[in-house]
Write an enzyme that holds these catalytic residues in place. Structure first.
Site, short mmCIF file in Angstrom:
data_model
loop_
_atom_site.label_atom_id
_atom_site.label_comp_id
_atom_site.label_asym_id
_atom_site.label_seq_id
_atom_site.Cartn_x
_atom_site.Cartn_y
_atom_site.Cartn_z
CD GLU A 86 -3.20 0.03 2.22
OE1 GLU A 86 -2.88 0.28 3.15
OE2 GLU A 86 -4.62 -0.18 1.75
CG HIS A 96 7.82 -29.96 -0.33
ND1 HIS A 96 8.46 -31.04 -0.64
CD2 HIS A 96 8.78 -29.39 0.36
CE1 HIS A 96 9.54 -31.34 0.00
NE2 HIS A 96 9.94 -30.36 0.65
CE LYS A 122 -12.23 1.95 1.11
NZ LYS A 122 -11.69 2.88 2.25
O1 PA5 Z 1 -3.30 1.43 5.82
C1 PA5 Z 1 -4.32 1.78 6.11
O2 PA5 Z 1 -4.42 3.23 6.08
C2 PA5 Z 1 -5.72 0.99 5.57
O3 PA5 Z 1 -5.05 -0.35 5.10
C3 PA5 Z 1 -6.49 1.23 6.50
O4 PA5 Z 1 -5.99 0.58 7.72
C4 PA5 Z 1 -7.94 0.28 5.92
O5 PA5 Z 1 -8.54 0.72 4.93
C5 PA5 Z 1 -8.87 0.51 7.22
O6 PA5 Z 1 -9.35 1.80 7.47
P1 PA5 Z 1 -9.91 2.17 8.85
O7 PA5 Z 1 -9.12 2.11 9.99
O8 PA5 Z 1 -10.30 3.74 8.48
O9 PA5 Z 1 -11.40 1.44 8.71
#
Ligand code: PA5
Length: 434
Positions: free
Chosen positions: A278, A299, A413
């Site tokens: 990310e 394996h 989303k």
């Molecule tokens: O690293 C990040 O910012 C994302 O993976 C969030 O943790 C994830 O989308 C969850 O978001 P939130 O804590 O707002 O529900």
């Protein structure tokens, strides 16, 4: 505590060429002058964290342990992976002592998962820790609604005392709910993004409930912070790891496989994949982070790694001292031909499987980086996770990407909301349905 070795990947001189760029990235990160610099609260967090909240986390964990057989941790992405990773790494494979079981929800929309979880909880005492920084993420919000319904059914008005909300200080639907219904709540600092938040209340409450010593975990991350802040390329291993990744990427090694020989570290790899994936995978750039558990996966995927398309390198997470060990013994008949291992510890076999694989993969043109931890305990895991976050910041700034945003996550989303019929998405819904 942690050692880094690149001798199975490239020569010293090659890495040296990346030194000045890595030091530039070090300045950008530590002087907070780069893109996303409003999300750098994690950098000094090991010394700056809110000590009062930390004590409150420990108290809440004791209460949960006392009154609940199960804690359900509701969250997705950075709001659950750190806790899951640390708990799995530091728990026994087959726990002999009964303790509060930690289960996770809200990281999938599987209806089967949810139905089976609710059934599992029906006759158990349980509490819920709902975690969402934004407070508006669909997956955890849906799971929380269903779990709350069961809590109300089981505990009536008392249900509120079994909910712990971890969210933003002021914003978001979960904050509104926590304030209105008076859940005990913990704060995700504004300047710490999800995947960098494992050592805030986000990770610490579930981790403490699992019986892990969170003081030691923080001490490990503080040690890593002090080591990572040394502006000397020859000493700073996080800089060397970040630079090594760039070097290999520039040699068209576009996949990094994090390898472990200890299955309980599999979720450390999942956390690491989110962190790097990310943070780095944007603007058409980035190394694809993958993970394998050896010797299990030797394996299966071992064939591809040895012999398939030459696009990957491996980073091997080596553990110097196993937590537990046992000796192999001689048998009179030796029908299985294993007597040559008489009196050897099982860890000796695992270590040699590792070295044999490193040599074989290096010969097969898969460069191997090695990260060695002394052992799997709170301090070492705290150290490792901070080390990885710092290296990630370095590697991203070296590539010119912002490590702290995730614009790509929004696309699915919008479509999902439109297809679900959420108000405000009517136009997009028409387009998609067509
Ligand atoms: O690293 C990040 O910012 C994302 O993976 C969030 O943790 C994830 O989308 C969850 O978001 P939130 O804590 O707002 O529900």
């Amino acid at each position: 505590m942690l050692k880094f070795n690149y001798k199975y990947a490239f020569e010293d001189a090659e890495l040296k060429r990346y030194e000045s760029k890595a030091l530039e990235a070090f300045d950008t990160l530590t002087k907070k002058t780069g893109a996303g610099n409003d999300f750098l609260g994690w950098l000094r967090h090991p010394e700056m964290y809110d000590k009062d909240e930390f004590e409150r986390i420990k108290k809440a964990a004791l209460k949960i342990q006392k009154e609940s057989e199960v804690l359900v941790v509701v969250g997705i992405g950075g709001s659950y992976l750190g806790a899951k990773a640390v708990i799995e790494a530091l728990s026994d494979y087959f726990p002999l002592n009964k303790r509060t079981e930690i289960v996770f929800a809200g990281n999938t929309l599987s209806s089967t998962y949810m139905v089976e979880l609710l059934k599992y909880l029906e006759n158990k005492d349980f509490s819920v820790n709902v975690i969402s920084k934004s407070g508006t993420t669909t997956e955890p919000a849906v799971a929380f609604r269903l779990l709350k319904e069961l809590l109300i059914k089981k505990y009536g008005n008392e249900y509120v005392s079994r909910i712990y909300a971890t969210t933003d200080k002021t914003k978001g639907a979960l904050r509104v709910q926590a304030n209105e219904l008076r859940y005990e709540s913990f704060i995700v600092p504004d300047d710490i993004g999800g995947r960098y938040s494992w050592f805030t209340a986000v990770g610490l409450l579930p981790i403490a409930c699992a019986g892990v010593d969170i003081d030691k975990l923080m001490a490990g991350s503080l040690k890593a912070m002090n080591d990572c802040y040394v502006k000397d390329f020859s000493k700073n291993l996080a800089l060397q790891y970040g630079a090594s990744r760039n070097l290999l990427y520039n040699k068209e090694k576009e996949i990094e496989i994090l390898v472990t020989y200890e299955p309980k570290l599999a979720y450390i790899s999942e956390w690491w994949k989110q962190l790097f994936g990310e943070s780095e995978g944007k603007d058409g750039k980035g190394i694809f982070p993958a993970s394998l558990v050896y010797s299990t996966d030797l394996h299966s995927m071992g064939q591809f790694v040895q012999d398939g398309k030459r696009i990957m390198f491996e980073t091997v997470l080596k553990i110097k001292e196993p937590k537990k060990d046992l000796l192999l013994k001689k048998e009179v008949s030796d029908l299985d031909g294993l007597n040559y291992l008489d009196s050897k510890p099982l860890s000796f076999v695992n270590d040699n499987a590792m070295m044999g694989t490193i040599f074989a993969h290096k010969d097969g043109n898969v460069p191997n980086l090695l990260i060695e931890l002394d052992r799997i305990d709170e301090e070492n895991i705290g150290y490792l996770l901070y080390f990885m976050m710092f290296s990630c910041g370095i590697t991203c700034y070296m590539q010119g990407v912002n490590p702290f945003n995730q614009p790509g996550v929004e696309s699915y989303k919008k479509n999902m909301f439109a297809l679900l019929g959420k108000p405000g998405y009517e136009e997009l819904a028409k387009k998609l349905n067509k």
